[in-house]
Design a protein around this motif. Structure first.
Motif, PDB file in Angstrom:
ATOM      1  N   ASN A   1       5.617   5.743   7.570  1.00 32.70           N
ATOM      2  CA  ASN A   1       6.734   4.849   7.396  1.00 32.70           C
ATOM      3  C   ASN A   1       6.460   3.701   8.790  1.00 32.70           C
ATOM      4  N   GLU A   2       6.402   4.303   9.859  1.00 29.72           N
ATOM      5  CA  GLU A   2       6.064   3.253  10.950  1.00 29.72           C
ATOM      6  C   GLU A   2       4.760   2.162  10.795  1.00 29.72           C
ATOM      7  N   GLU A   3       3.792   2.577   9.850  1.00 30.37           N
ATOM      8  CA  GLU A   3       2.917   1.704   9.481  1.00 30.37           C
ATOM      9  C   GLU A   3       3.295   0.621   8.582  1.00 30.37           C
ATOM     10  N   SER A   4       4.656   0.763   8.045  1.00 31.17           N
ATOM     11  CA  SER A   4       5.159  -0.099   7.013  1.00 31.17           C
ATOM     12  C   SER A   4       4.465   0.132   5.674  1.00 31.17           C
ATOM     13  N   LEU A   5       3.932   1.175   5.302  1.00 31.43           N
ATOM     14  CA  LEU A   5       3.325   1.483   3.982  1.00 31.43           C
ATOM     15  C   LEU A   5       4.629   2.063   3.256  1.00 31.43           C
ATOM     16  N   GLY A   6       4.259   1.986   1.623  1.00 31.85           N
ATOM     17  CA  GLY A   6       5.209   2.797   0.911  1.00 31.85           C
ATOM     18  C   GLY A   6       4.577   4.233   0.612  1.00 31.85           C
ATOM     19  N   MET A   7       5.266   4.875  -0.185  1.00 34.94           N
ATOM     20  CA  MET A   7       4.609   6.133  -0.493  1.00 34.94           C
ATOM     21  C   MET A   7       4.428   6.473  -2.146  1.00 34.94           C
ATOM     22  N   ASP A   8       3.620   7.321  -2.260  1.00 36.99           N
ATOM     23  CA  ASP A   8       3.464   7.739  -3.688  1.00 36.99           C
ATOM     24  C   ASP A   8       3.851   9.472  -3.529  1.00 36.99           C
TER      25      ASP A   8
ATOM     26  N   VAL B   1       0.634  -1.051   0.088  1.00 41.80           N
ATOM     27  CA  VAL B   1       0.126  -0.008   0.035  1.00 41.80           C
ATOM     28  C   VAL B   1       0.912   1.312   0.019  1.00 41.80           C
ATOM     29  N   LEU B   2       0.645   1.914  -0.965  1.00 41.00           N
ATOM     30  CA  LEU B   2       1.383   3.417  -0.988  1.00 41.00           C
ATOM     31  C   LEU B   2       0.502   4.307  -0.499  1.00 41.00           C
ATOM     32  N   TYR B   3       0.924   5.160   0.483  1.00 41.72           N
ATOM     33  CA  TYR B   3       0.165   6.270   0.751  1.00 41.72           C
ATOM     34  C   TYR B   3       0.337   7.619  -0.240  1.00 41.72           C
ATOM     35  N   ALA B   4      -0.585   8.036  -0.596  1.00 41.84           N
ATOM     36  CA  ALA B   4      -0.458   9.031  -1.731  1.00 41.84           C
ATOM     37  C   ALA B   4      -0.243  10.506  -0.872  1.00 41.84           C
ATOM     38  N   ASN B   5       0.839  10.959  -0.840  1.00 43.21           N
ATOM     39  CA  ASN B   5       1.278  11.797  -0.037  1.00 43.21           C
ATOM     40  C   ASN B   5       0.821  13.124  -0.108  1.00 43.21           C
ATOM     41  N   LYS B   6       0.243  13.272  -1.461  1.00 47.97           N
ATOM     42  CA  LYS B   6      -0.201  14.748  -1.921  1.00 47.97           C
ATOM     43  C   LYS B   6      -1.604  14.891  -1.004  1.00 47.97           C
ATOM     44  N   ALA B   7      -2.246  14.047  -0.409  1.00 49.08           N
ATOM     45  CA  ALA B   7      -3.418  14.250   0.350  1.00 49.08           C
ATOM     46  C   ALA B   7      -3.222  14.887   1.547  1.00 49.08           C
ATOM     47  N   PHE B   8      -2.157  14.903   2.266  1.00 46.12           N
ATOM     48  CA  PHE B   8      -1.831  15.444   3.435  1.00 46.12           C
ATOM     49  C   PHE B   8      -0.225  15.177   3.693  1.00 46.12           C
ATOM     50  N   CYS B   9       0.511  16.027   3.428  1.00 44.69           N
ATOM     51  CA  CYS B   9       1.826  15.882   3.503  1.00 44.69           C
ATOM     52  C   CYS B   9       2.636  16.728   4.653  1.00 44.69           C
ATOM     53  N   SER B  10       3.324  16.036   5.415  1.00 42.19           N
ATOM     54  CA  SER B  10       4.112  16.798   6.431  1.00 42.19           C
ATOM     55  C   SER B  10       5.229  15.728   7.029  1.00 42.19           C
ATOM     56  N   LEU B  11       6.180  16.213   7.726  1.00 43.30           N
ATOM     57  CA  LEU B  11       7.184  15.344   8.476  1.00 43.30           C
ATOM     58  C   LEU B  11       6.465  14.427   9.251  1.00 43.30           C
ATOM     59  N   ALA B  12       5.721  14.781  10.066  1.00 46.43           N
ATOM     60  CA  ALA B  12       4.885  13.846  11.182  1.00 46.43           C
ATOM     61  C   ALA B  12       4.207  12.826  10.397  1.00 46.43           C
ATOM     62  N   MET B  13       3.642  13.108   9.420  1.00 44.24           N
ATOM     63  CA  MET B  13       2.832  12.257   8.326  1.00 44.24           C
ATOM     64  C   MET B  13       3.586  11.288   7.933  1.00 44.24           C
ATOM     65  N   CYS B  14       4.823  11.579   7.206  1.00 40.11           N
ATOM     66  CA  CYS B  14       5.503  10.657   6.451  1.00 40.11           C
ATOM     67  C   CYS B  14       6.260   9.608   7.665  1.00 40.11           C
TER      68      CYS B  14
ATOM     69  N   ILE C   1       9.360   4.309  -2.309  1.00 43.54           N
ATOM     70  CA  ILE C   1       8.878   5.709  -2.816  1.00 43.54           C
ATOM     71  C   ILE C   1       8.556   5.415  -4.152  1.00 43.54           C
ATOM     72  N   TYR C   2       7.374   5.891  -4.900  1.00 45.01           N
ATOM     73  CA  TYR C   2       7.007   5.651  -6.210  1.00 45.01           C
ATOM     74  C   TYR C   2       6.909   7.164  -6.597  1.00 45.01           C
ATOM     75  N   PHE C   3       7.490   7.688  -7.551  1.00 46.56           N
ATOM     76  CA  PHE C   3       7.419   8.912  -8.071  1.00 46.56           C
ATOM     77  C   PHE C   3       6.756   9.302  -9.151  1.00 46.56           C
ATOM     78  N   HIS C   4       5.628   9.908  -9.121  1.00 43.59           N
ATOM     79  CA  HIS C   4       4.548  10.179  -9.935  1.00 43.59           C
ATOM     80  C   HIS C   4       4.733  11.656 -10.603  1.00 43.59           C
ATOM     81  N   GLY C   5       3.876  11.845 -11.493  1.00 43.35           N
ATOM     82  CA  GLY C   5       3.714  13.092 -12.109  1.00 43.35           C
ATOM     83  C   GLY C   5       3.388  13.456 -13.524  1.00 43.35           C
ATOM     84  N   ASN C   6       2.790  14.050 -13.968  1.00 41.97           N
ATOM     85  CA  ASN C   6       2.621  13.954 -15.444  1.00 41.97           C
ATOM     86  C   ASN C   6       3.720  15.073 -16.339  1.00 41.97           C
ATOM     87  N   ASN C   7       4.251  15.956 -15.488  1.00 41.71           N
ATOM     88  CA  ASN C   7       5.299  16.660 -16.093  1.00 41.71           C
ATOM     89  C   ASN C   7       6.431  16.876 -14.872  1.00 41.71           C
TER      90      ASN C   7
END
Ligand SMILES: *Cc1c(COP(=O)(O)O)cnc(C)c1O
Length: 433
Positions: free
Chosen positions: A79-86, A62-75, A106-112
């Motif tokens: 990580n502690e929940e063993s998810l990956g990240m988009d 499971v990758l958490y889509a970081n754009k939904a809410f991104c901060s150091l604490a959230m990251c 980490i999976y790096f997305h983006g259309n540009n």
């Protein structure tokens, strides 16, 4: 009773979140204030993670889509929940790395993506780069050759699925700025080209059909179409696509009228489709990735505002104004999004009024809700907007030079500041005279 299960009412008739009194939080930290419930974030992470174990033998991430809410604490929590990240930008990547998030997950997305961002991704050896189009593929191959790397890549594919959601968040159809299309042969062609390149390795395919979707069908259809494509690649090019990333987009309850599907049902449904299709086409079972963003963060958050002006326009409407607005929550002005509103200091009172919640920005469209029902509001009351944990803080702006609110995280009934409130000095810190 409320759209999020972490909310309640205490003996003072105050709204609580994760056991904390929202009125006390507003007094301690000021308003507007974003409040996030860490326990619920973690519970949501586990629901997704466990569903992969239960329905797909753990062969996924499971990758958490970081754009939904991104901060150091959230990251750090993710990580502690063993998810990956988009991540979708250098800034999101930077935040994740600064929080100690493992680059290989980490999976790096983006259309540009910019050349700098691609170089940054290579330098930090992010797990996967999700390539969007031909020229990005060529650029990435060239950049990776300079450092002698072989980048593991996925391709963003438009599977041609029409997910029934707001047109601004519909992304799987052919007329979309994201990715390469299946039905034109573009997707096949890009994989054929990439397969011949020396500095990329085609690991997987990705699709993301939209956001705030309440239906299993489009996810099943997408899984089916993508599996057929994996079979076609195997047959015609002779190599196996190892990863199938089915994106995010799982709907949540914003108002009592929304009826989301339990998160594990998605995995149950798509794993059935993927297994059947793999068997039918005699291809190996791919590793499955899912990318929930909203459904992990949104239900865990609320925003608290102090009510200021209350204006009754006879026979027209009643405006209740708050000390924030589109600068901290642009979702109404973007999509006319609906929310559940509560007077946090009178949470148990019946909702006897129909009012329009106005923000403080200089736009008539700066509302948080139109003709919504609310307890009888007066200046000085505390308004809670529910399920604002995603796409609020992350979409905040400085319009009208309004500083961004603080973010408080609740864990085990205890509050802590995780993002400081911006000051006026923060607003001018990059200004030059
Ligand atoms: C936005 C996005 C997500 C997350 O979508 P949600 O609706 O927040 O679950 C996942 N993957 C990609 C590629 C996205 O663009």
């Amino acid at each position: 009773m409320f759209v999020s299960k972490n909310l309640n009412i205490n003996t003072k008739n105050h709204l609580t979140i994760g056991g904390c009194d929202t009125v006390a939080l507003a007094e301690k930290y000021g308003t507007p204030l974003y409040v996030m419930d860490e326990d619920l974030i973690r519970e949501n992470c586990r629901l997704y993670r466990d569903s992969i174990d239960r329905f797909y033998n753990g062969n996924g991430l499971v990758l958490y889509a970081n754009k939904a809410f991104c901060s150091l604490a959230m990251c750090r929590i993710i990580n502690e929940e063993s998810l990956g990240m988009d991540v979708v930008s250098g800034g999101e990547l930077y935040t994740a790395l600064k929080a100690g998030f493992p680059a290989e997950k980490i999976y790096f997305h983006g259309n540009n993506k910019t050349p700098d961002e691609l170089e940054m991704a290579l330098k930090h050896r992010v797990g996967r780069i999700v390539v969007d189009h031909f020229s990005e593929l060529e650029l990435l191959n060239q950049l990776a050759s300079k450092t002698g790397q072989v980048a593991d890549i996925l391709f963003r594919i438009k599977p041609g699925i029409d997910a029934h959601t707001h047109s601004y968040v519909m992304t799987g159809q052919i007329d979309s700025k994201f990715g390469v299309a299946l039905e034109t042969g573009e997707a096949f062609e890009i994989i054929r080209k990439a397969h011949e390149m020396e500095h990329v390795r085609v690991v997987g395919v990705h699709c993301h059909i939209g956001s705030q979707i309440f239906d299993l069908k489009p996810f099943e259809q997408a899984a089916n179409v993508m599996m057929q494509f994996i079979a076609e690649v195997k047959e015609k090019l002779g190599f196996t696509i190892e990863e199938l990333n089915l994106g995010g987009g799982y709907g949540i309850q914003y108002t009592p009228g929304d009826h989301p599907i339990a998160y594990d049902k998605y995995m149950e449904a798509v794993s059935r489709v993927v297994k059947e299709s793999a068997e039918k086409h005699s291809v190996a079972l791919p590793k499955i990735l899912m990318e929930p963003g909203r459904s992990i963060a949104a239900p865990a958050g609320i925003t608290l505002y102090t009510i200021g002006a209350v204006k009754e326009i006879p026979n027209v409407r009643k405006y209740v104004s708050v000390d924030g607005g589109m600068c901290d929550n642009p979702r109404y002005i973007l999509y006319e999004s609906e929310y559940d509103f509560q007077l946090a200091n009178k949470a148990g009172d019946p909702k006897t009024e129909v009012v329009t919640i106005a923000g403080r920005c200089c736009e008539s469209g700066d509302l948080l809700g139109k003709d919504i029902s609310l307890q009888k509001a007066q200046s000085g009351d505390l308004l809670a907007v529910l399920a604002t944990g995603a796409y609020n803080y992350s979409m905040a702006s400085h319009y009208n030079r309004i500083p961004n609110p603080a973010v408080v995280m609740i864990k085990n009934g205890t509050d802590r500041l995780v993002v400081r409130r911006e000051s006026y000095d923060d607003l001018i810190k990059n200004d030059l005279i």
